[in-house]
Scaffold this motif. Structure first.
Motif, short mmCIF file in Angstrom:
data_model
loop_
_atom_site.label_atom_id
_atom_site.label_comp_id
_atom_site.label_asym_id
_atom_site.label_seq_id
_atom_site.Cartn_x
_atom_site.Cartn_y
_atom_site.Cartn_z
N VAL A 182 4.88 6.32 10.00
CA VAL A 182 4.64 5.33 8.94
C VAL A 182 3.20 4.82 9.01
O VAL A 182 2.70 4.48 10.08
CB VAL A 182 5.66 4.19 9.13
N GLU A 183 2.53 4.81 7.87
CA GLU A 183 1.14 4.33 7.86
C GLU A 183 1.10 2.81 7.87
O GLU A 183 2.01 2.16 7.35
CB GLU A 183 0.45 4.81 6.58
N PRO A 184 0.04 2.23 8.42
CA PRO A 184 -0.07 0.76 8.37
C PRO A 184 -0.05 0.31 6.91
O PRO A 184 -0.57 1.00 6.04
CB PRO A 184 -1.44 0.48 8.99
N GLY A 185 0.56 -0.84 6.67
CA GLY A 185 0.65 -1.33 5.29
C GLY A 185 1.87 -0.82 4.56
O GLY A 185 2.01 -1.00 3.36
N ASP B 147 8.02 -6.53 7.14
CA ASP B 147 7.84 -5.37 6.26
C ASP B 147 8.99 -4.38 6.38
O ASP B 147 9.03 -3.39 5.67
CB ASP B 147 6.52 -4.65 6.57
N LEU B 148 9.93 -4.66 7.28
CA LEU B 148 11.15 -3.86 7.36
C LEU B 148 12.22 -4.62 6.58
O LEU B 148 12.64 -5.70 6.97
CB LEU B 148 11.59 -3.67 8.81
N ARG B 149 12.63 -4.07 5.46
CA ARG B 149 13.59 -4.76 4.59
C ARG B 149 14.90 -3.99 4.64
O ARG B 149 14.90 -2.76 4.56
CB ARG B 149 13.09 -4.78 3.13
N ALA C 150 0.83 -1.21 0.00
CA ALA C 150 0.00 0.00 0.00
C ALA C 150 0.87 1.26 0.00
O ALA C 150 0.57 2.22 -0.71
CB ALA C 150 -0.93 -0.02 1.21
N HIS C 151 1.94 1.28 0.80
CA HIS C 151 2.84 2.43 0.86
C HIS C 151 4.28 1.93 1.00
O HIS C 151 4.50 0.84 1.51
CB HIS C 151 2.56 3.32 2.08
N TYR C 152 5.19 2.79 0.58
CA TYR C 152 6.60 2.46 0.70
C TYR C 152 7.38 3.63 1.29
O TYR C 152 7.10 4.78 0.96
CB TYR C 152 7.23 2.18 -0.67
N VAL C 153 8.35 3.30 2.14
CA VAL C 153 9.38 4.27 2.50
C VAL C 153 10.70 3.65 2.08
O VAL C 153 11.00 2.51 2.44
CB VAL C 153 9.38 4.56 4.01
N LEU C 154 11.46 4.37 1.27
CA LEU C 154 12.81 3.94 0.92
C LEU C 154 13.75 4.86 1.70
O LEU C 154 13.67 6.08 1.54
CB LEU C 154 13.06 4.09 -0.58
N LEU C 155 14.59 4.29 2.52
CA LEU C 155 15.43 5.11 3.39
C LEU C 155 16.90 4.82 3.11
O LEU C 155 17.34 3.67 3.20
CB LEU C 155 15.09 4.81 4.86
N ALA C 156 17.63 5.86 2.75
CA ALA C 156 19.04 5.71 2.42
C ALA C 156 19.87 6.61 3.30
O ALA C 156 19.59 7.80 3.44
CB ALA C 156 19.29 6.04 0.96
N GLY C 157 20.90 6.04 3.90
CA GLY C 157 21.89 6.84 4.59
C GLY C 157 23.14 6.87 3.73
O GLY C 157 23.73 5.84 3.45
N GLU D 95 5.82 -0.76 3.61
CA GLU D 95 7.07 -1.52 3.62
C GLU D 95 8.20 -0.51 3.61
O GLU D 95 8.18 0.44 2.83
CB GLU D 95 7.15 -2.43 2.41
N LEU D 96 9.17 -0.72 4.50
CA LEU D 96 10.31 0.20 4.57
C LEU D 96 11.55 -0.54 4.09
O LEU D 96 11.87 -1.62 4.59
CB LEU D 96 10.48 0.72 5.99
N TYR D 97 12.22 0.02 3.10
CA TYR D 97 13.45 -0.56 2.55
C TYR D 97 14.59 0.35 2.95
O TYR D 97 14.54 1.56 2.67
CB TYR D 97 13.37 -0.68 1.03
#
Ligand code: FES
Ligand code: FES
Ligand SMILES: [Fe+2]
Lengths: 327, 362
Positions: free
Chosen positions: A186-189, A217-219, A112-119, A191-193
């Motif tokens: 973060v909304e339910p549904g 869902d935490l990748r 449903a939603h994605y967060v892509l997080l890069a350091g 996935e965080l990469y």
């Protein structure tokens, strides 16, 4: 989400090498036997370090049709163990050995939603995902955190491609990333990469578990190459076989023990599988756990360590020594 | 681009929907099915959603289809007990306190439509449900009928060839639907990027046994000549729906008035299993006497007998192709429909960078 874990070595020719920032170069390779590179793919590379070939993993940033060209980006930091320097020295026409793209960090389309997080350099692992999510019209946010604007590779390109879906956090500009706030929002549904240094990964993992979000869902992808402390020399003693080995800051404990002909089991060499586990009998200093195999509880107990990635740091004013037993 | 269609058997496009199973075959007990060379474990979550996971555990590749379903959407590997969710993510690794971040099995896009479970094994970003072929007669209240599945030991393309040219009915199906008029009548062929249509009309002929029975189901005691039609609709890469029927001769069927006749749709969709085998899902749907379960069963069994004749021929043809690798195909004018199908598929394979076909026996 077809994933390929097959390791197929081949030759590749460097077709381009460009500086992106002061310490990051983009290197474009043309493999002899192209294969598709799905989002989240990496290649392993054999790099000469001090005359021996060592293996490094780099995310595929982008790829030509059917993988006929593969772009990677390499950070050469003062802490680098020499592989990055060799990679930076590559020039068009040079050849190196690489694997076909391997996907250990696959993107699943359809959440449903994605967060892509890069350091920092972690952006290389999620850029391909961001383009796929944009092309399928997914609801995604790309969060990119770093020290300063000039240190952020691909910044202009990302601003162009992702507009307000890109959220920047720049420590030097007073807008550092607040992990609790990010995970809290973060909304339910979702996935965080995530790809970034171990401190970031650890903070996100804690916040994720605290909020009781579904753990699968935490990748994240880790190449096991960042730690809590700067690498330093330390001594390993193995009383049972009468061995004493010094691990230099530029090599891993596993490499040093292998060079001393200690027979050790391993598989992933990036802190995931736990096969390289050694038992800690005595410790002067502290363990810099760089793996994702042990739980917090196991790490805190200091009884075992994954020698492929983890290190030992010296106690104040002393020397770092670890006494271990092996399998 | 290669524009000849000389390969005897073809590879299959990857970026396409293929039927993995009938909807009723996928339930709360895992089902093992290979589609397009990829072994799958199919099951349904407690919420009723169909799931297609790669049927090989991340750890040691044990088949997940031998495992047990657990919780709302999970499946547990039968060997060392890794638990996956429907996205293919490891949820629990029994022998350790953490989960290896790379522990996943592929979870393929799935769409349930037209009484089938369709899977997409190619690039998931391209898996658009709008690309599922139109087979609406399968579950449209204006149509009734049923079908079965045939596992055929031949390349899927040979089944497509078979369905695109129905002149074989005269020889293969002489006792049911075959008649001389088939090979004597004219036909027309049309195509666009994704479809091929072959249309054939036979006017003022005797109804063969199968069609005479159908006419009498709708018009008891029917006697006399009929106009017969076969309009074959192919939709890429492997679905063929055939509009078939007969009507009292001269009552205007060719002009569009089919009220004095009976109309059926032979629904066919073929999923490659390996390069030398396929699963052929078919149904016979009709738009008259919808209430009659007897007719549904009779038609299903009747068509099943006809298709058995095709199956025997296709298996024998594939064996002969493999036994004569140095002999090539020659084409006849009647192959026009099948040759367009081959060309559309070859173009799609070329676009995927997959020509020449990996399976060429020549
Ligand atoms: S070899 Fe896999 S964790 Fe060290
Ligand atoms: S093979 Fe599945 S858990 Fe070991
Ligand atoms: Fe037939």
């Amino acid at each position: 989400m077809a994933t390929s874990h097959a390791v197929v070595w081949q030759r590749a020719t460097v077709v381009d090498s460009t500086a992106l920032t002061g310490d990051i170069r983009r290197i474009v390779l043309a493999p002899d036997h192209p294969a598709r590179a799905d989002a989240g793919a990496h290649i392993d590379v054999r790099v000469p370090i001090g005359g021996v070939l060592d293996r490094r993993s780099y995310s595929v940033v982008d790829a030509g049709p059917e993988g006929r060209t593969l772009a990677i980006s390499v950070l050469d930091s003062p802490r680098s163990r020499g592989g990055a320097r060799a990679m930076h020295a590559l020039r068009p026409g040079d050849t190196i050995e690489i694997t076909q793209p391997i996907v250990d960090f696959p993107l699943r389309v359809g959440a449903a939603h994605y967060v892509l997080l890069a350091g920092g350099i972690g952006i290389t692992a999620v850029m391909g995902m961001a383009s796929v999510l944009r092309s399928v019209g997914a609801d995604y946010t790309l969060v990119y955190a770093g020290r300063s604007r000039p240190a952020l590779a691909y910044l202009d390109q990302l601003l162009n491609a992702h507009g307000d879906r890109l959220r920047l956090h720049i420590t030097g500009e007073g807008s550092p990333l607040d992990v609790t706030e990010l995970v809290g929002g973060v909304e339910p549904g979702t996935e965080l990469y995530l790809c970034g240094p171990i401190r970031l990964m650890d903070a996100v993992r804690r916040a994720w578990i605290e909020r009781e979000l579904p753990y699968p869902d935490l990748r994240f992808e880790t190449f096991g190459n960042s730690g809590w402390f700067a690498p330093e020399d330390f001594v390993v003693r193995i009383p049972r076989i009468g061995a004493e080995v010094t691990v230099r800051a530029t090599e891993t404990m596993l490499e040093a023990l292998e060079a001393a002909e200690v027979d050790l089991m391993f598989d992933c060499r990036k802190g995931e599988c736990g096969l390289c586990e050694v038992r800690v009998l005595d410790l002067d200093g502290d363990i810099d756990h760089r793996d994702v195999f042990y739980s917090e509880r196991q790490k805190d107990s200091r009884g075992k360590m994954c020698c492929c990635v983890s290190r030992v740091v010296a106690p104040p004013g002393g020397t770092a020594v670890v006494t271990i037993d092996i399998s | 681009m290669k524009e000849t269609t000389v390969d005897k058997v073809l590879g299959h496009p990857r970026n396409a929907w293929y039927v993995a199973a009938w909807d009723h075959e996928v339930n709360r007990k895992p089902l093992a099915r290979t589609v397009a060379n990829r072994p799958l474990a199919l099951y349904r979550t407690e919420d009723g959603d169909a799931v297609a996971l790669a049927d090989a555990c991340w750890h040691r590749l044990a088949p997940l289809s031998m495992g047990k379903l657990e919780g709302r959407d999970g499946i547990r590997c039968p060997y060392h007990g890794i638990l996956y969710n429907s996205a293919g993510r490891c949820v629990s690794m029994p022998a350790q306190e953490t989960i290896n971040p790379s522990a996943t099995v592929a979870s393929f896009p799935v769409v349930e439509r037209h009484r089938y479970v369709w899977v997409w094994l190619g690039d998931a970003a391209l898996a658009d449900p709008e690309l599922v072929p139109d087979m609406h007669q399968m579950d449209d209240p204006a149509w009734a009928g049923d079908g079965l599945t045939i596992s055929v030991d031949c390349n899927y393309q040979l089944v497509l060839d078979n369905l695109m040219d129905l002149t074989h009915e005269e020889f293969v199906h002489s006792s049911s639907i075959g008649q001389e008029a088939l090979s004597e009548s004219e036909f027309t062929v049309h195509h666009d990027e994704r479809t091929v249509t072959v249309e054939r009309w036979m006017l003022g002929i005797d109804a063969p046994p199968f069609w005479l029975k159908n006419m009498r189901d709708k018009f008891p005691g029917f006697e006399g000549k009929v106009d017969r039609w076969q309009i074959i609709h192919f939709e890429s890469p492997s679905t063929i729906n055939i509009d078939v029927g007969v009507a009292r001769a001269g009552t205007g069927a060719p002009q569009g008035d089919r009220s004095q006749g009976v109309n059926g749709y032979v629904m066919n969709t073929i999923s490659p299993v390996t390069d030398r085998s396929c699963r052929y899902f078919w149904a016979f749907m009709r738009n008259y006497r919808l209430e009659s379960q007897v007719i549904t069963t009779q038609l299903r069994d009747g068509v099943s007998g006809v298709f058995k004749e095709d199956e025997d021929m296709l298996v024998a043809q594939q064996a002969a192709i493999d036994a004569n690798p140095d002999y090539e195909f020659y084409s006849l004018n009647i192959d026009a429909g099948g040759m367009w199908v081959r060309r559309l598929i070859e173009r799609q394979l070329a676009a995927e960078g997959r020509l020449p076909a990996p399976v060429s026996a020549g």
